[in-house]
Design a protein around this motif. Structure first.
Motif, PDB file in Angstrom:
ATOM      1  N   ASP A 187       0.833  -1.203   0.000  1.00  0.00           N
ATOM      2  CA  ASP A 187       0.000   0.000   0.000  1.00  0.00           C
ATOM      3  C   ASP A 187       0.868   1.253   0.000  1.00  0.00           C
ATOM      4  OD1 ASP A 187      -2.696  -1.011   0.064  1.00  0.00           O
ATOM      5  OD2 ASP A 187      -2.313  -1.681   2.098  1.00  0.00           O
ATOM      6  N   ARG A 188       1.906   1.240   0.817  1.00  0.00           N
ATOM      7  CA  ARG A 188       2.804   2.394   0.896  1.00  0.00           C
ATOM      8  C   ARG A 188       3.476   2.640  -0.446  1.00  0.00           C
ATOM      9  NH1 ARG A 188       6.813   0.870   3.846  1.00  0.00           N
ATOM     10  NH2 ARG A 188       7.580   2.909   4.487  1.00  0.00           N
ATOM     11  N   LEU A 189       3.865   1.555  -1.130  1.00  0.00           N
ATOM     12  CA  LEU A 189       4.477   1.688  -2.456  1.00  0.00           C
ATOM     13  C   LEU A 189       3.479   2.269  -3.455  1.00  0.00           C
ATOM     14  CD1 LEU A 189       6.754   1.228  -4.483  1.00  0.00           C
ATOM     15  CD2 LEU A 189       5.968  -1.149  -4.714  1.00  0.00           C
ATOM     16  N   LYS A 190       2.242   1.790  -3.400  1.00  0.00           N
ATOM     17  CA  LYS A 190       1.211   2.287  -4.310  1.00  0.00           C
ATOM     18  C   LYS A 190       0.954   3.767  -4.073  1.00  0.00           C
ATOM     19  CE  LYS A 190      -3.544   1.343  -5.795  1.00  0.00           C
ATOM     20  NZ  LYS A 190      -4.717   0.435  -5.603  1.00  0.00           N
ATOM     21  N   ILE A 191       0.899   4.165  -2.806  1.00  0.00           N
ATOM     22  CA  ILE A 191       0.658   5.572  -2.468  1.00  0.00           C
ATOM     23  C   ILE A 191       1.828   6.432  -2.935  1.00  0.00           C
ATOM     24  CG2 ILE A 191       0.437   7.184  -0.532  1.00  0.00           C
ATOM     25  CD1 ILE A 191      -1.054   4.886   0.946  1.00  0.00           C
ATOM     26  N   LEU A 192       3.058   5.956  -2.721  1.00  0.00           N
ATOM     27  CA  LEU A 192       4.245   6.700  -3.146  1.00  0.00           C
ATOM     28  C   LEU A 192       4.213   6.951  -4.648  1.00  0.00           C
ATOM     29  CD1 LEU A 192       7.119   7.848  -2.582  1.00  0.00           C
ATOM     30  CD2 LEU A 192       7.983   5.532  -3.034  1.00  0.00           C
ATOM     31  N   ARG A 193       3.948   5.925  -5.408  1.00  0.00           N
ATOM     32  CA  ARG A 193       3.969   6.061  -6.869  1.00  0.00           C
ATOM     33  C   ARG A 193       2.801   6.925  -7.360  1.00  0.00           C
ATOM     34  NH1 ARG A 193       6.465   1.173 -10.158  1.00  0.00           N
ATOM     35  NH2 ARG A 193       6.649   2.977 -11.507  1.00  0.00           N
ATOM     36  N   ALA A 194       1.653   6.790  -6.722  1.00  0.00           N
ATOM     37  CA  ALA A 194       0.501   7.604  -7.124  1.00  0.00           C
ATOM     38  C   ALA A 194       0.757   9.082  -6.848  1.00  0.00           C
ATOM     39  CB  ALA A 194      -0.754   7.131  -6.387  1.00  0.00           C
ATOM     40  N   ARG A 195       1.342   9.387  -5.699  1.00  0.00           N
ATOM     41  CA  ARG A 195       1.644  10.783  -5.370  1.00  0.00           C
ATOM     42  C   ARG A 195       2.715  11.340  -6.304  1.00  0.00           C
ATOM     43  NH1 ARG A 195       0.108  12.605  -0.238  1.00  0.00           N
ATOM     44  NH2 ARG A 195      -1.947  11.689   0.171  1.00  0.00           N
ATOM     45  N   ALA A 196       3.700  10.505  -6.662  1.00  0.00           N
ATOM     46  CA  ALA A 196       4.744  10.953  -7.598  1.00  0.00           C
ATOM     47  C   ALA A 196       4.125  11.269  -8.960  1.00  0.00           C
ATOM     48  CB  ALA A 196       5.823   9.880  -7.730  1.00  0.00           C
ATOM     49  N   GLU A 197       3.242  10.387  -9.414  1.00  0.00           N
ATOM     50  CA  GLU A 197       2.584  10.603 -10.708  1.00  0.00           C
ATOM     51  C   GLU A 197       1.742  11.869 -10.673  1.00  0.00           C
ATOM     52  OE1 GLU A 197      -0.601   8.323 -13.673  1.00  0.00           O
ATOM     53  OE2 GLU A 197       0.244   7.290 -11.927  1.00  0.00           O
ATOM     54  N   GLN A 198       1.077  12.102  -9.557  1.00  0.00           N
ATOM     55  CA  GLN A 198       0.259  13.297  -9.402  1.00  0.00           C
ATOM     56  C   GLN A 198       1.106  14.562  -9.544  1.00  0.00           C
ATOM     57  OE1 GLN A 198      -1.949  13.307  -5.716  1.00  0.00           O
ATOM     58  NE2 GLN A 198      -2.134  15.532  -5.736  1.00  0.00           N
TER      59      GLN A 198
END
Length: 232
Positions: free
Chosen positions: A168-179
């Motif tokens: 989950d933390r990895l998914k959140i990190l990548r989603a925030r980076a993409e944002q």
């Protein structure tokens, strides 16, 4: 300082919305909370329970963003911000359609604060508003001294949030980076995850640092660049 003066300084974070609340662990909880925003009359109070790193603050702010989109007035403020001004700082908050109080467990066992929140709850109910609070644990498991307050919280909609898993933390990190428009390759994301603290807030703080340095240096995110910036 009055509550109205305090509220003027409270700004909602643009990124704290339902549509960017990532991580599968608490998706169902977020969906339950969002549904309440469309039927606010169904519950007297919403209580978000979970550890400090479960997204409670994000969700409270997301409720306020959605409420404002629906044409309702909303305020989200942490008890930590109000504590220096005393319990009287809660006075007047009931003037908003939606009132979100973060970290309410901070005042558990403090009679003046507990009574002030209890009376605020009643004023909000009288006006047909919606109160949401966040706690570190279930109401009955915290050292509140006012039984009526525990009863009100326990009979509301209690939503429990779980601690994020690594995926989950990895998914959140990548989603925030993409944002943010940052391209983060798999090897870079994995490297950051191995070196970063486990707390989600610290992980996203690292992303803030990398974003700022990437813009300044006009560099894309690579493992060598991350090593240099973070001194890893």
């Amino acid at each position: 300082m009055t509550a109205s003066q305090l509220v003027l300084g409270v700004k909602l974070r643009d990124e704290a919305r339902f549509d960017n609340f990532h991580g599968d662990r608490n998706t169902t909880a977020a969906q339950r909370l969002e549904s309440v925003c469309h039927r606010p009359d169904d519950v007297p109070v919403v209580v978000l329970c979970g550890d400090a790193d479960t997204g409670k603050s994000h969700l409270l702010q997301a409720v306020c963003h959605l409420g404002e989109q629906q044409g309702r007035t909303a305020v989200c403020i942490s008890i930590a911000e109000l504590e220096p001004f005393g319990a009287d700082a809660l006075s007047g908050l009931e003037g908003h359609d939606i009132v979100c109080l973060d970290d309410v467990d901070r005042i558990a066992g403090q009679q003046v604060w507990e009574e002030a929140i209890f009376h605020l709850y009643n004023r909000i109910q009288d006006r047909g508003g919606l109160l949401l609070v966040s706690l570190s644990d279930l109401p009955a498991s915290l050292p509140f001294g006012l039984p009526d307050l525990v009863s009100r919280f326990s009979h509301g909609l209690v939503i429990q949030l779980g601690i994020y898993r690594d995926e989950d933390r990895l998914k959140i990190l990548r989603a925030r980076a993409e944002q943010r428009g940052l391209v983060m390759a798999d090897d870079v994301a994995s490297y950051i995850m191995r070196r970063a603290p486990r707390r989600l807030g610290d992980l996203l703080g690292i992303l803030d640092i990398l974003d700022e340095n990437s813009l300044q240096a006009q560099r894309r995110l690579t493992i060598p660049f991350v090593k240099t910036v973070m001194d890893w």
